[in-house]
Design a protein around this motif. Structure first.
Motif, PDB file in Angstrom:
ATOM      1  N   GLU A  88       0.842  -1.189   0.000  1.00 40.02           N
ATOM      2  CA  GLU A  88       0.000   0.000   0.000  1.00 40.02           C
ATOM      3  C   GLU A  88       0.876   1.236   0.000  1.00 40.02           C
ATOM      4  OE1 GLU A  88      -2.378  -0.602   3.475  1.00 40.02           O
ATOM      5  OE2 GLU A  88      -0.780  -0.084   4.852  1.00 40.02           O
ATOM      6  N   CYS A  89       0.282   2.343  -0.416  1.00 40.80           N
ATOM      7  CA  CYS A  89       0.980   3.619  -0.420  1.00 40.80           C
ATOM      8  C   CYS A  89       0.121   4.671   0.258  1.00 40.80           C
ATOM      9  CB  CYS A  89       1.275   4.076  -1.851  1.00 40.80           C
ATOM     10  SG  CYS A  89       2.577   3.155  -2.681  1.00 40.80           S
ATOM     11  N   TYR A  90       0.784   5.621   0.921  1.00 36.45           N
ATOM     12  CA  TYR A  90       0.124   6.750   1.552  1.00 36.45           C
ATOM     13  C   TYR A  90       0.541   8.043   0.859  1.00 36.45           C
ATOM     14  CZ  TYR A  90      -1.399   3.753   5.356  1.00 36.45           C
ATOM     15  OH  TYR A  90      -2.008   2.774   6.088  1.00 36.45           O
ATOM     16  N   ASN A 100      -6.447  12.818  -9.845  1.00 37.16           N
ATOM     17  CA  ASN A 100      -5.595  13.233 -10.959  1.00 37.16           C
ATOM     18  C   ASN A 100      -4.258  13.798 -10.493  1.00 37.16           C
ATOM     19  OD1 ASN A 100      -7.289  12.543 -13.160  1.00 37.16           O
ATOM     20  ND2 ASN A 100      -8.569  14.301 -12.669  1.00 37.16           N
ATOM     21  N   SER A 101      -4.051  13.884  -9.183  1.00 37.79           N
ATOM     22  CA  SER A 101      -2.765  14.402  -8.700  1.00 37.79           C
ATOM     23  C   SER A 101      -1.651  13.427  -9.074  1.00 37.79           C
ATOM     24  CB  SER A 101      -2.793  14.612  -7.182  1.00 37.79           C
ATOM     25  OG  SER A 101      -2.682  13.371  -6.503  1.00 37.79           O
ATOM     26  N   LEU A 102      -0.468  13.970  -9.301  1.00 40.02           N
ATOM     27  CA  LEU A 102       0.668  13.112  -9.654  1.00 40.02           C
ATOM     28  C   LEU A 102       1.032  12.169  -8.510  1.00 40.02           C
ATOM     29  CD1 LEU A 102       2.903  15.588 -11.674  1.00 40.02           C
ATOM     30  CD2 LEU A 102       1.365  13.812 -12.547  1.00 40.02           C
ATOM     31  N   SER A 103       0.872  12.623  -7.282  1.00 42.89           N
ATOM     32  CA  SER A 103       1.161  11.741  -6.139  1.00 42.89           C
ATOM     33  C   SER A 103       0.228  10.533  -6.154  1.00 42.89           C
ATOM     34  CB  SER A 103       1.017  12.498  -4.814  1.00 42.89           C
ATOM     35  OG  SER A 103       2.016  13.474  -4.687  1.00 42.89           O
ATOM     36  N   TYR A 104      -1.054  10.780  -6.389  1.00 46.40           N
ATOM     37  CA  TYR A 104      -2.011   9.668  -6.433  1.00 46.40           C
ATOM     38  C   TYR A 104      -1.652   8.707  -7.576  1.00 46.40           C
ATOM     39  CZ  TYR A 104      -6.245   6.950  -6.068  1.00 46.40           C
ATOM     40  OH  TYR A 104      -7.103   5.908  -5.890  1.00 46.40           O
ATOM     41  N   LYS A 105      -1.370   9.259  -8.743  1.00 45.79           N
ATOM     42  CA  LYS A 105      -1.071   8.416  -9.899  1.00 45.79           C
ATOM     43  C   LYS A 105       0.191   7.586  -9.681  1.00 45.79           C
ATOM     44  CE  LYS A 105      -3.485  11.181 -13.310  1.00 45.79           C
ATOM     45  NZ  LYS A 105      -3.403  11.914 -14.577  1.00 45.79           N
ATOM     46  N   MET A 106       1.253   8.221  -9.124  1.00 46.72           N
ATOM     47  CA  MET A 106       2.483   7.469  -8.894  1.00 46.72           C
ATOM     48  C   MET A 106       2.267   6.398  -7.831  1.00 46.72           C
ATOM     49  SD  MET A 106       6.392   8.684  -8.073  1.00 46.72           S
ATOM     50  CE  MET A 106       6.455   8.525  -6.285  1.00 46.72           C
ATOM     51  N   ALA A 107       1.567   6.730  -6.755  1.00 50.77           N
ATOM     52  CA  ALA A 107       1.293   5.753  -5.698  1.00 50.77           C
ATOM     53  C   ALA A 107       0.519   4.566  -6.259  1.00 50.77           C
ATOM     54  CB  ALA A 107       0.529   6.419  -4.557  1.00 50.77           C
ATOM     55  N   ASP A 108      -0.461   4.851  -7.099  1.00 48.30           N
ATOM     56  CA  ASP A 108      -1.261   3.794  -7.710  1.00 48.30           C
ATOM     57  C   ASP A 108      -0.390   2.885  -8.586  1.00 48.30           C
ATOM     58  OD1 ASP A 108      -3.878   2.571  -8.254  1.00 48.30           O
ATOM     59  OD2 ASP A 108      -3.652   3.415 -10.271  1.00 48.30           O
ATOM     60  N   GLU A 109       0.493   3.478  -9.371  1.00 47.45           N
ATOM     61  CA  GLU A 109       1.403   2.679 -10.211  1.00 47.45           C
ATOM     62  C   GLU A 109       2.321   1.809  -9.359  1.00 47.45           C
ATOM     63  OE1 GLU A 109       3.503   4.096 -13.687  1.00 47.45           O
ATOM     64  OE2 GLU A 109       2.172   5.853 -13.749  1.00 47.45           O
ATOM     65  N   ILE A 110       2.855   2.388  -8.283  1.00 48.79           N
ATOM     66  CA  ILE A 110       3.759   1.623  -7.416  1.00 48.79           C
ATOM     67  C   ILE A 110       3.020   0.462  -6.762  1.00 48.79           C
ATOM     68  CG2 ILE A 110       5.086   1.730  -5.265  1.00 48.79           C
ATOM     69  CD1 ILE A 110       6.063   4.511  -6.190  1.00 48.79           C
TER      70      ILE A 110
END
Length: 186
Positions: A88-90, A100-110
């Motif tokens: 999981e990612c926080y 659509n935030s880049l943090s959300y997108k990167m966390a989702d990819e990871i």
């Protein structure tokens, strides 16, 4: 000292003075430092600013000044009952509320690549105010992309066996994701 905002900040979530979780013969600090170093090996050194093993989290956070063009990844291993499994990612609550935030997108990819490579459950992206802390400080330093990554459960022997068998492939893919998001911000 103000550092260039166009950097990648891979951080071991624990240090020499803070072992983190200790389970199944592993110390979280050792695992997170190894993961950070593995990512660093796969990245261009001039693009990286990392924590030092002797630094506390407070010292590291006081030293760095990530800017809006930077990518910050704080690396951890989860711990719970031995049957708990997954990755999981926080991210900050603000980023969590903006899919659509880049943090959300990167966390989702990871999360997705970790679940796939390790063959463990994807527990998803979560808001930092739902973690064991009401606010995860390192996520609020001003980086353009900020993610705290719980790779897998140190307390689950199956998670750890899969991690040990697949960590090289996983860190290669995560290093590629970090670089991708660093370049997207530019």
């Amino acid at each position: 000292m103000i550092l260039s905002p166009l950097k990648i900040f891979p951080s071991a979530g624990h240090n020499n003075k803070d072992s983190g979780a200790v389970k199944n013969g592993y110390r979280e600090a050792d695992l997170t430092k190894e993961a950070r170093n593995n990512i660093a090996r796969r990245s261009k050194a001039e693009d990286l600013i990392m924590d030092e093993d002797w630094e506390t989290n407070s010292q590291y956070q006081s030293r760095i000044k990530p800017g809006k063009g930077s990518v910050l990844l704080d690396i951890h291993f989860n711990s719970a009952a031995s049957l708990a499994s997954g990755t999981e990612c926080y991210i900050t609550a603000t980023d969590f509320n903006n899919k659509n935030s880049l943090s959300y997108k990167m966390a989702d990819e990871i999360c997705k690549i970790t679940a796939k490579v390790l063959r463990i459950p994807n527990r998803g992206v979560k808001s930092d105010n739902l973690s064991q802390h009401s606010r995860i400080g390192i996520l609020h330093l001003g980086a353009g992309v900020s993610v705290l990554w719980e790779i897998c459960f140190i307390s689950n022997s199956k998670d750890m066996n899969s991690y040990q068998a697949n960590k090289e492939e996983l860190m290669k893919k995560v290093a590629e994701i970090l670089k991708k998001y660093d370049e997207r911000i530019l």
